[in-house]
Design an enzyme around this catalytic site. Sequence first.
Site, mmCIF file in Angstrom:
data_model
loop_
_atom_site.group_PDB
_atom_site.id
_atom_site.type_symbol
_atom_site.label_atom_id
_atom_site.label_comp_id
_atom_site.label_asym_id
_atom_site.label_seq_id
_atom_site.Cartn_x
_atom_site.Cartn_y
_atom_site.Cartn_z
ATOM 1 N N ARG A 125 22.683 53.015 103.526
ATOM 2 C CA ARG A 125 24.120 53.314 103.535
ATOM 3 C C ARG A 125 24.362 54.777 103.215
ATOM 4 N NH1 ARG A 125 27.791 49.330 100.114
ATOM 5 N NH2 ARG A 125 26.964 50.514 98.364
ATOM 6 N N LYS A 227 30.700 55.707 101.565
ATOM 7 C CA LYS A 227 30.971 55.745 100.126
ATOM 8 C C LYS A 227 31.161 57.196 99.670
ATOM 9 C CE LYS A 227 29.442 52.957 96.229
ATOM 10 N NZ LYS A 227 30.726 52.360 95.909
ATOM 11 N N GLU A 263 40.306 45.712 101.592
ATOM 12 C CA GLU A 263 39.436 45.453 100.440
ATOM 13 C C GLU A 263 40.141 45.902 99.161
ATOM 14 O OE1 GLU A 263 35.891 47.888 100.337
ATOM 15 O OE2 GLU A 263 36.853 49.421 101.559
HETATM 16 C C1 LIG Z 1 35.442 50.383 98.131
HETATM 17 C C2 LIG Z 1 34.307 49.474 97.872
HETATM 18 N N1 LIG Z 1 34.236 48.327 98.566
HETATM 19 C C3 LIG Z 1 33.229 47.456 98.378
HETATM 20 C C4 LIG Z 1 32.231 47.698 97.464
HETATM 21 C C5 LIG Z 1 31.119 46.718 97.299
HETATM 22 O O1 LIG Z 1 29.923 47.250 97.797
HETATM 23 P P1 LIG Z 1 28.520 46.789 97.210
HETATM 24 O O2 LIG Z 1 28.501 45.313 97.302
HETATM 25 O O3 LIG Z 1 27.513 47.438 98.094
HETATM 26 O O4 LIG Z 1 28.467 47.278 95.824
HETATM 27 C C6 LIG Z 1 32.289 48.868 96.698
HETATM 28 C C7 LIG Z 1 31.266 49.149 95.679
HETATM 29 O O5 LIG Z 1 30.298 49.733 95.923
HETATM 30 C C8 LIG Z 1 33.328 49.785 96.927
HETATM 31 O O6 LIG Z 1 33.391 50.926 96.227
#
Ligand SMILES: Cc1ncc(COP(=O)(O)O)c(C=O)c1O
Length: 381
Positions: A125, A227, A263
């Site tokens: 990622r 991210k 989300e």
């Molecule tokens: C905006 C956002 N959505 C979803 C997630 C969940 O991602 P992950 O399951 O890879 O931690 C995160 C956290 O990392 C996030 O910052």
Amino acid sequence: MWAYSFVVPFVAGKGGLSSNALQAVSPFRPDAAVSDICSSETTELADIDWDSLGFAYVPTDYMYTMKCARGGIFSKGELQRFGNIELNPSAGVLNYGQGLFEGLKAYRKEDGNILLFRPEENALRMKIGAERMCMPSPTVEQFVEAVKATVLANKRWVPPPGKGSLYIRPLLIGTGAVLGVAPAPEYTFLIYVSPVGNYFKEGVAPINLIVEHELHRATPGGTGGVKTIGNYAAVLKAQSIAKAKGYSDVLYLDCVHKKYLEEVSSCNIFVVKDNVISTPAIKGTILPGITRKSVIDVARSQGFQVEERLVVVDELLDADEVFCTGTAVVVSPVGSITYKGKRVSYEEGGFGAVSQQLYTALTRLQMGLTEDKMNWTVGLN
Ligand SMILES: Cc1ncc(COP(=O)(O)O)c(C=O)c1O
């Protein structure tokens, strides 16, 4: 505790903390090899109250850094004492937000082994995000080896079984100086770690969300799907307003139609109706969560029907269960959602049956309490 930092050269991708890589010495113990210092520091647990861990920054012993010029490749990283870093005021990350972060966890098993959960997914990622943000990125192997080295060096901060986890925070930032808008001439990959407990102050109790229909975190064609650090500055306003009103966090809608679920500020969302589990499809505006992907696979392996699709906000009104997923939040049940002044409540006081089943399956796997048929965990010992 030493007053000065020292540096441990470390070649990522060459198989972890080798004895060759540990030749540096402490300025206060010039006779002691860093390998001795690391092992004496890591045999015993850190002296903190493991029962009161929340999700707050706790300084630990070491961090990892690796630098690379624009257009170059990362080659040699090093562990060094955890501490402040120096930045040119004109650094790309400070002026133009050229930065990404990742988040993953290490768990301590009863037998003392330490497990990482799918670290190569975070590496991938970061690679995809780096491409979007015009940055070079470490290879998957470099990323994973650097994570392992950082966790091992900070082993005494991995909480005892059942008390929490070591949160691992890799950063990739433009540290070279730029004045006009352009990619920075130099990049730093850095990893620090902090022991954590529950993310929400509610603990594992259900959280209360408010749907935001004015402020948005992402737009089509933007950076919502990677991210990057700016995505998080963008949610602070809505999140602060929500928290001041007593909500745990904000649930965002798509910015075009203002009716499809996206989300939460730091986690993905799932809706359960008649044992069918639905979650917004990945289409560039939400983060492809690693927990989301894992929960989908676990749910399907347990026979659930899982749909990745457009989920209309109105579906919240007659959902049986709603839950969030993320590295930090794991699987968090949602107790209520407020939308345009109307509050819908779900399971009183705890998980619904589906989210409980998925939470148990996932966390047992992450903590090494169940056989890892998926081959998702990476052991460090
Ligand atoms: C905006 C956002 N959505 C979803 C997630 C969940 O991602 P992950 O399951 O890879 O931690 C995160 C956290 O990392 C996030 O910052």
